[in-house]
Design a protein around this motif. Sequence first.
Motif, PDB file in Angstrom:
ATOM      1  N   LEU A  80      50.714  37.574  12.796  1.00  0.00           N
ATOM      2  CA  LEU A  80      50.278  38.885  13.270  1.00  0.00           C
ATOM      3  C   LEU A  80      49.066  39.382  12.489  1.00  0.00           C
ATOM      4  O   LEU A  80      48.186  40.042  13.050  1.00  0.00           O
ATOM      5  N   TYR A  83      46.214  37.604  14.125  1.00  0.00           N
ATOM      6  CA  TYR A  83      45.867  38.235  15.398  1.00  0.00           C
ATOM      7  C   TYR A  83      45.084  39.523  15.171  1.00  0.00           C
ATOM      8  O   TYR A  83      44.095  39.805  15.859  1.00  0.00           O
ATOM      9  N   SER A  84      45.540  40.311  14.209  1.00  0.00           N
ATOM     10  CA  SER A  84      44.869  41.578  13.926  1.00  0.00           C
ATOM     11  C   SER A  84      43.444  41.347  13.444  1.00  0.00           C
ATOM     12  O   SER A  84      42.512  42.048  13.866  1.00  0.00           O
ATOM     13  N   TRP A 113      48.154  45.253  17.074  1.00  0.00           N
ATOM     14  CA  TRP A 113      48.627  44.094  16.315  1.00  0.00           C
ATOM     15  C   TRP A 113      49.083  44.516  14.924  1.00  0.00           C
ATOM     16  O   TRP A 113      50.086  44.013  14.404  1.00  0.00           O
ATOM     17  N   MET A 497      47.554  39.474  25.300  1.00  0.00           N
ATOM     18  CA  MET A 497      48.395  40.149  24.314  1.00  0.00           C
ATOM     19  C   MET A 497      49.872  39.988  24.651  1.00  0.00           C
ATOM     20  O   MET A 497      50.706  39.735  23.764  1.00  0.00           O
TER      21      MET A 497
END
Length: 947
Positions: A80, A83-84, A113, A497
């Motif tokens: 995560l 992703y962020s 995210w 997403m």
Amino acid sequence: MSSLLPEPTTKPPLELKMLINTIDPQSPYQSTAQEILRPLQDTADRVSKQVEEFAKALDKFVVNREPTDASLWEDALVLLDRYSKIAQTRTTTTAANDSDSQAQKVLLESDLWGLVRNLLYCNSPDTVNNAQIAQESRLAGLHRYSSNAELWGAFLDSDVVAQEYECILSWLQDRAADSSPPIHITLKALLEKSDRGDGVWSAGPIYTQTAIKQQKRTRALSQPLDPSTPNLTRSHTRKADRKPLVAQLDPDSRTRESAALQKEDEYYEQAAWRTCWEMLRRGQSAAEIQSWWAERREVWRYAVIRGCGPNTGEMANSPWLRILNLASNAEWSHRCHSLAHNPAIQDVYQKAVYGVLCGDAGASKAATHTIEDHLFAIFNALLIQRYQHYIQAYQHRLGNPGATVYSPQPPATAHIRQYAAKAQSDPATKDEVHTPHKLLELTVVSKDFDTFFLSMGRAASQVAYATDQGSHLMKENEDDVSEIARINAQDQDSVRMVVHLQLLLQALGFLESSYAEHEYEMENNIASYIGWLEREGKFSLLPLYASKLSNERIPRVLGAILINVTDRRERDLQVKLMKQYKIDVSEVAYGIFYLANFNTIQKLRNIEEIPTLPRITVPGATTSTAQLRVRPGLMTGEVSEEDEKAIRSVEWYRYVDAEHWGSAAWSVSILYKTFLMDGNFVALRQLLDRVSLSEMSLSAVGMNLNFADEEPPTDEDEDEDQEMDDDHIRPMSPSRKRKSPLHEHPLTRAGTDRGSLAYKSMVWRQLEQLVAAMDSLDVFQEIADNLEANRKNPTVVRSCKRDMKKALDDVRQTMQPLFDEEFMCRFQDDMEGVLLTALRNHYIPECILAYNSVLYCAGHYVSRVWLVECLELSQVVAQNAMLTNAFVAGGRMQELVRAFALDSRALLEATEQSGTRSKKIKTEKGNSDIWKVTWKQQGPIDLEALD
């Protein structure tokens, strides 16, 4: 797992290149077109890079661990974070001329995210376990002298739900700070009406203060003006509406005196309370708030926002100071609640501020305009409510030392979901929910993931069929789906997403019930994203996402896509990636075949009666070719798109393993049977050329399965004279090979040895041999027709005769397997038996009659000795029960007798050739001088007399 994903490309989309190239290079609009299209190209590049970066991050996430595995959660949080960061990179590279909505969309993705990451951390096994320990220990460690900061820390440590709410509230505050305009811009209209000028505000209600001073001067007062002064309400009023003005300027004077401020001061007061709201809404630190109001000489407003209580050390600048101070001043909460509901207070932002301070979401409703404003008020109220519950437990603990265990309140999930549902239909927020990612935001904060993913999966199907994009990857869904879900299903950033969040939550065990009951709909989200990758040409990413589907779904999804991959190198890459991601290549190969030939398979399964099969021969036109002949152009022409797709589907069987070779043999046989039954000879030639058993088996299992227990025969060396000798004849005879038991069908045999695999290929091999014989007959006939048409051109005649000799040798070689007594006699079941028998009884006589015509023609144009072969052919047919039965069952015996009668008559009408040099006929039986004859043209033949 090592990644094979390619580096991001920066090539412009084809449509952009074409549009630029259509503009004249000398045109002044050339540069303008480049300027217009460059932002579009930059956006496409950023999206493409983001897609590939997400795939790389997902590729590194290993999911084959239990949801309780701490390392899985650690890796999920790392994923995560990646992703962020990927989303943040796109945020920082967003072009300045991108629309504000696009910029807000990209920013929201990046923020989401981060929110998901923090909420998952709150729900991790370690966090939950620590909270359970804290519930049993932290309360016991508190005493009557514990500070507010200690109480707050113990509260959060003991309540996982409170950690979630605090996380969401903090996120909403950060979102407001990052995405909202500066406060002075928000207040611009009010500040202009307050007539304060630019720069730092003047302190307080200066216009009302001037009026009060004027009253004091008029009345010669040295002490504060008393609201009860006689006749004050007549002279001390506003000019606009004659409302009485306040006589004193303490913060609650308007309520206490039931009076008003000057109009400019009222605008200033509205701006001040709006500023307080914005400060709370944006989570500004105590130092920032204090500095702001100190500069404007109204520090009392900072005291209101902070809440009455000590300004304790490490929490001094925390946005939660206003909440934790409630522990030592519960009366402040009650006072704020009373003010929030006081009808004398008209300013909505003043009420909203009091509502935030006491945790009354209803009091803030009038000031909340966006979804995030509403969520801020809701989660602020829920967090304060839970904290007050903890304070009660703490106070109970002080009076009852034995009460050391804390039990948190149940989560308010139903209340939050109720608002999330209401926001989708509320006229005030309905339009906002339709913007990308907003529905996902509501889902994240309400934790209603099962409903969301299921709704998105159903919407994905409906969108696919409505737009005809991706419908080949899923079944149509007719369930009711919200309009908002369909809008999100059409936004590719939202789909991306959804897919990556769904895969993550699935790995952590959050979606078990939804997958158990609605696996297909849930997987539609992944299939939808795969369809988008297909349309964008990102084929190297397909196996990664396909591997996240169920084993039953993988062959169908990849099968529907890979049927259109024709490049050999691209196919090899797909197979390599499938093996890397543990996808069963053989299952995918069958999926490709099944989807491409579904109707064909059903047709064969449900066939009730074998249709009339087409002939490959037609009657001869002249005396010299009075025999039946192959139909002109039998196997030449263009295949249809449907047939091309069918042939392409079985080309993928070159990648199967030995365990699944039987599936390959069955599939190719299906096509041969279908094409033969339909008389689709053009497709048969393509199938023969592109899917030969020898090449496919070598590629798949490393063995040429045309041969079982024997090595492939080697061509004997022949000298040039022997090769060119017209009269050199190798007598024909059916091949005699070891046969397997008649009761065993090829596909039922177990084993992966050479013999077993070759035996499984028997029907394929025999059908291929039948078509190969037709193909060679067709080639010979084409040469014969060309020679017949150019009999008066010696050059063409010589060339055609050379070609005919080669073609004749090919015909004799390809016809040999058809003389096997067990040719096409092995059936898997009764249905296949009926079909193969019908094909054999029809096409075997056709091929033999055509073969006799070839020998007959060769006796005219090449050498008279081929007429002898015609007579030998009659003996072979007479002695072979399978051939005889085929002619009888096919009703072709009369044609056979007539053909052999023509052969005999042609041989009897031949006379000895004169010349200086006579070649001897070479046979295994020695010289046969009796056959030294020449052709003597006679009159027309009475075919009826020969019957």
